[in-house]
Design a protein around this motif. Structure first.
Motif, PDB file in Angstrom:
ATOM      1  N   PHE A   1       0.808  -1.212   0.000  1.00 59.13           N
ATOM      2  CA  PHE A   1       0.000   0.000   0.000  1.00 59.13           C
ATOM      3  C   PHE A   1       0.843   1.264   0.000  1.00 59.13           C
ATOM      4  O   PHE A   1       0.641   2.149  -0.823  1.00 59.13           O
ATOM      5  N   VAL A   2       1.753   1.388   0.942  1.00 60.90           N
ATOM      6  CA  VAL A   2       2.504   2.638   1.108  1.00 60.90           C
ATOM      7  C   VAL A   2       3.141   3.039  -0.215  1.00 60.90           C
ATOM      8  O   VAL A   2       3.847   2.257  -0.847  1.00 60.90           O
ATOM      9  N   ASN A   3       2.893   4.300  -0.633  1.00 64.86           N
ATOM     10  CA  ASN A   3       3.349   4.724  -1.950  1.00 64.86           C
ATOM     11  C   ASN A   3       3.242   6.238  -2.085  1.00 64.86           C
ATOM     12  O   ASN A   3       2.967   6.943  -1.111  1.00 64.86           O
ATOM     13  N   ASP A   4       3.453   6.723  -3.291  1.00 65.30           N
ATOM     14  CA  ASP A   4       3.340   8.141  -3.621  1.00 65.30           C
ATOM     15  C   ASP A   4       1.861   8.471  -3.804  1.00 65.30           C
ATOM     16  O   ASP A   4       1.250   8.101  -4.805  1.00 65.30           O
ATOM     17  N   ARG A   5       1.281   9.173  -2.846  1.00 62.11           N
ATOM     18  CA  ARG A   5      -0.163   9.401  -2.868  1.00 62.11           C
ATOM     19  C   ARG A   5      -0.557  10.510  -3.844  1.00 62.11           C
ATOM     20  O   ARG A   5      -1.754  10.698  -4.114  1.00 62.11           O
ATOM     21  N   PHE A   6       0.409  11.239  -4.397  1.00 59.83           N
ATOM     22  CA  PHE A   6       0.070  12.161  -5.484  1.00 59.83           C
ATOM     23  C   PHE A   6      -0.077  11.389  -6.794  1.00 59.83           C
ATOM     24  O   PHE A   6      -0.868  11.756  -7.657  1.00 59.83           O
ATOM     25  N   ARG A   7       0.686  10.327  -6.936  1.00 64.91           N
ATOM     26  CA  ARG A   7       0.553   9.493  -8.133  1.00 64.91           C
ATOM     27  C   ARG A   7      -0.700   8.643  -8.048  1.00 64.91           C
ATOM     28  O   ARG A   7      -1.419   8.471  -9.036  1.00 64.91           O
TER      29      ARG A   7
ATOM     30  N   PHE B   1       7.426   3.360  -3.382  1.00 62.46           N
ATOM     31  CA  PHE B   1       7.452   2.844  -2.011  1.00 62.46           C
ATOM     32  C   PHE B   1       8.601   3.402  -1.189  1.00 62.46           C
ATOM     33  O   PHE B   1       8.464   3.688   0.004  1.00 62.46           O
ATOM     34  N   SER B   2       9.745   3.571  -1.811  1.00 63.77           N
ATOM     35  CA  SER B   2      10.980   3.837  -1.079  1.00 63.77           C
ATOM     36  C   SER B   2      10.930   5.124  -0.261  1.00 63.77           C
ATOM     37  O   SER B   2      11.326   5.129   0.911  1.00 63.77           O
ATOM     38  N   ALA B   3      10.462   6.223  -0.844  1.00 70.53           N
ATOM     39  CA  ALA B   3      10.518   7.513  -0.150  1.00 70.53           C
ATOM     40  C   ALA B   3       9.660   7.544   1.116  1.00 70.53           C
ATOM     41  O   ALA B   3      10.163   7.845   2.206  1.00 70.53           O
ATOM     42  N   PRO B   4       8.344   7.226   1.039  1.00 72.75           N
ATOM     43  CA  PRO B   4       7.561   7.267   2.278  1.00 72.75           C
ATOM     44  C   PRO B   4       7.976   6.210   3.287  1.00 72.75           C
ATOM     45  O   PRO B   4       7.986   6.474   4.502  1.00 72.75           O
ATOM     46  N   ALA B   5       8.329   5.015   2.820  1.00 74.16           N
ATOM     47  CA  ALA B   5       8.776   3.971   3.751  1.00 74.16           C
ATOM     48  C   ALA B   5      10.086   4.371   4.412  1.00 74.16           C
ATOM     49  O   ALA B   5      10.320   4.085   5.597  1.00 74.16           O
ATOM     50  N   GLY B   6      10.949   5.054   3.655  1.00 70.42           N
ATOM     51  CA  GLY B   6      12.202   5.525   4.217  1.00 70.42           C
ATOM     52  C   GLY B   6      11.994   6.562   5.301  1.00 70.42           C
ATOM     53  O   GLY B   6      12.724   6.591   6.309  1.00 70.42           O
ATOM     54  N   GLU B   7      10.997   7.442   5.134  1.00 71.25           N
ATOM     55  CA  GLU B   7      10.668   8.424   6.169  1.00 71.25           C
ATOM     56  C   GLU B   7      10.298   7.726   7.472  1.00 71.25           C
ATOM     57  O   GLU B   7      10.700   8.142   8.559  1.00 71.25           O
TER      58      GLU B   7
ATOM     59  N   LEU C   1       0.004  12.222   4.621  1.00 70.76           N
ATOM     60  CA  LEU C   1       0.133  11.275   3.529  1.00 70.76           C
ATOM     61  C   LEU C   1       0.553   9.941   4.142  1.00 70.76           C
ATOM     62  O   LEU C   1       0.534   9.771   5.361  1.00 70.76           O
ATOM     63  N   ASP C   2       0.927   8.984   3.336  1.00 73.15           N
ATOM     64  CA  ASP C   2       1.188   7.644   3.855  1.00 73.15           C
ATOM     65  C   ASP C   2       2.245   7.642   4.963  1.00 73.15           C
ATOM     66  O   ASP C   2       2.127   6.926   5.958  1.00 73.15           O
ATOM     67  N   GLY C   3       3.292   8.456   4.790  1.00 75.55           N
ATOM     68  CA  GLY C   3       4.372   8.472   5.770  1.00 75.55           C
ATOM     69  C   GLY C   3       3.922   8.942   7.136  1.00 75.55           C
ATOM     70  O   GLY C   3       4.312   8.373   8.168  1.00 75.55           O
ATOM     71  N   GLU C   4       3.088   9.975   7.166  1.00 73.38           N
ATOM     72  CA  GLU C   4       2.616  10.493   8.456  1.00 73.38           C
ATOM     73  C   GLU C   4       1.666   9.515   9.127  1.00 73.38           C
ATOM     74  O   GLU C   4       1.721   9.320  10.358  1.00 73.38           O
ATOM     75  N   ILE C   5       0.785   8.886   8.350  1.00 73.39           N
ATOM     76  CA  ILE C   5      -0.137   7.900   8.933  1.00 73.39           C
ATOM     77  C   ILE C   5       0.665   6.758   9.552  1.00 73.39           C
ATOM     78  O   ILE C   5       0.410   6.331  10.686  1.00 73.39           O
TER      79      ILE C   5
END
Length: 337
Positions: free
Chosen positions: A241-247, A292-298, A263-267
């Protein structure tokens, strides 16, 4: 011969794209400045989350913002198999709406840890548990594997079923109906989960101190969304699920001003400091692995900053849009449950 106004309309769209891009940049700054839990230590972090939980509820809206009385609940034994007992749990939510899920308990009466196993889009409790003609499909061993381990499992039917499930309905139309009334379909689904969760924690065969949640796709979203709100959940797994929510800005995953807050990272970071496993499929044809990488990395960075790197695991697997192809997510759940 060009249609009159074509050039001007093209300029409108081009400049509007620039305008929206500037607003997205502003939103990123706004999220960073607003979402700042206390990073002093794990306990301080957890103690600072209630403010953000309330804002998450407000964003999703009615009926999550309403006080809910205890739901009327019926629990009916449906069957027994080699792994134990299968019950249908039915509730009357808000005194009106009839909801249901499946509860799987081991054969012998006892007191068991619990995992909420959440289906995704086009799914159902029956599909996730492998009780249909096509088996468990891309849920793999989400339910069956835990049952083999002697874990109690609960699977809630949420308002995202589709292929092969009856009756047919339009989940996006339903979401718009909720939005007209100040809420969202997601808010109602989270109320379903909360009603079932409260009842489950009072069940004599459930150990309320050892509860986790795991889900695939939309189920991964609901795992993050509900675990963020419910601090009694000890560990969570969100798959594909976790991904770029603008895309992937699907209409039922976007709420007014959500990019300014969550967005996904904050949730996902509202799950912290509790253990969290995030995964994506390298051949996923629903949510591309590149996002996946950017929000999961946060999220991973947050855990490490608190000295809790062992509590967060993120990985990609070589499969598609599917849950835990090799048992690593299940092992993580069992370790922290």
């Amino acid at each position: 011969m060009s249609i009159p106004g074509t050039q001007e309309r093209a300029a409108l769209l081009e400049t509007l794209g620039t305008f929206l891009g500037q607003r997205r940049e502003f939103a990123a700054v706004s999220r960073r400045e607003w979402f700042q839990p206390d990073m002093a230590n794990a306990q301080a972090y957890a103690d600072s989350l209630p403010l953000y939980r309330e804002e998450w509820k407000r964003l999703l809206g009615w009926p999550l913002t309403e006080p809910a009385a205890a739901a009327e609940t019926e629990c009916e034994l449906l069957s027994q198999d080699a792994l134990g007992r299968v019950f249908r749990v039915s509730q009357r939510l808000f005194g009106i709406v009839r909801t249901y899920g499946l509860l799987f308990l081991p054969a012998a009466e006892g007191r068991y840890p619990l995992v909420i196993a959440q289906h995704g889009g086009k799914g159902s409790p029956e599909l996730a548990a492998g009780l249909t003609e096509i088996g468990s499909a891309n849920y793999n061993r989400l339910v069956h594997g835990l049952r083999e381990r002697g874990i109690a499992v609960f699977a809630q039917q949420l308002l995202v079923w589709d292929d092969g499930q009856e009756p047919k309905f339009d989940q996006y139309l339903l979401d718009r109906q909720f939005r007209h009334l100040g809420g969202s379909r997601v808010a109602f689904d989270l109320c379903q989960l909360q009603g079932s969760f409260n009842w489950l924690l009072e069940h004599p065969e459930i150990d309320p101190d050892h509860v986790g949640m795991a889900g695939l796709s939309y189920g991964g979203f609901y795992t993050l969304a509900f675990t963020a709100l419910e601090p009694r959940i000890r560990v969570a797994v969100a798959s594909c699920f976790v991904n770029d929510r603008f895309r992937y800005n699907w209409e039922d995953l976007v709420w007014g001003g959500s990019a300014l807050r969550f967005l996904d990272g904050e949730i996902a970071r509202m799950v912290c400091p509790r253990p969290l496993f995030l995964e994506a499929g390298e051949a996923d044809d629903v949510f591309s692995v590149e996002g996946f990488s950017a929000p999961a990395g946060e999220v991973e960075k947050c855990y490490k900053a608190l000295g809790l790197g062992d509590r967060c695991e993120r990985r990609t697997h070589p499969g598609g849009h599917e849950y835990d192809i090799d048992g690593k997510a299940e092992a993580f759940l069992l370790k922290w449950l």
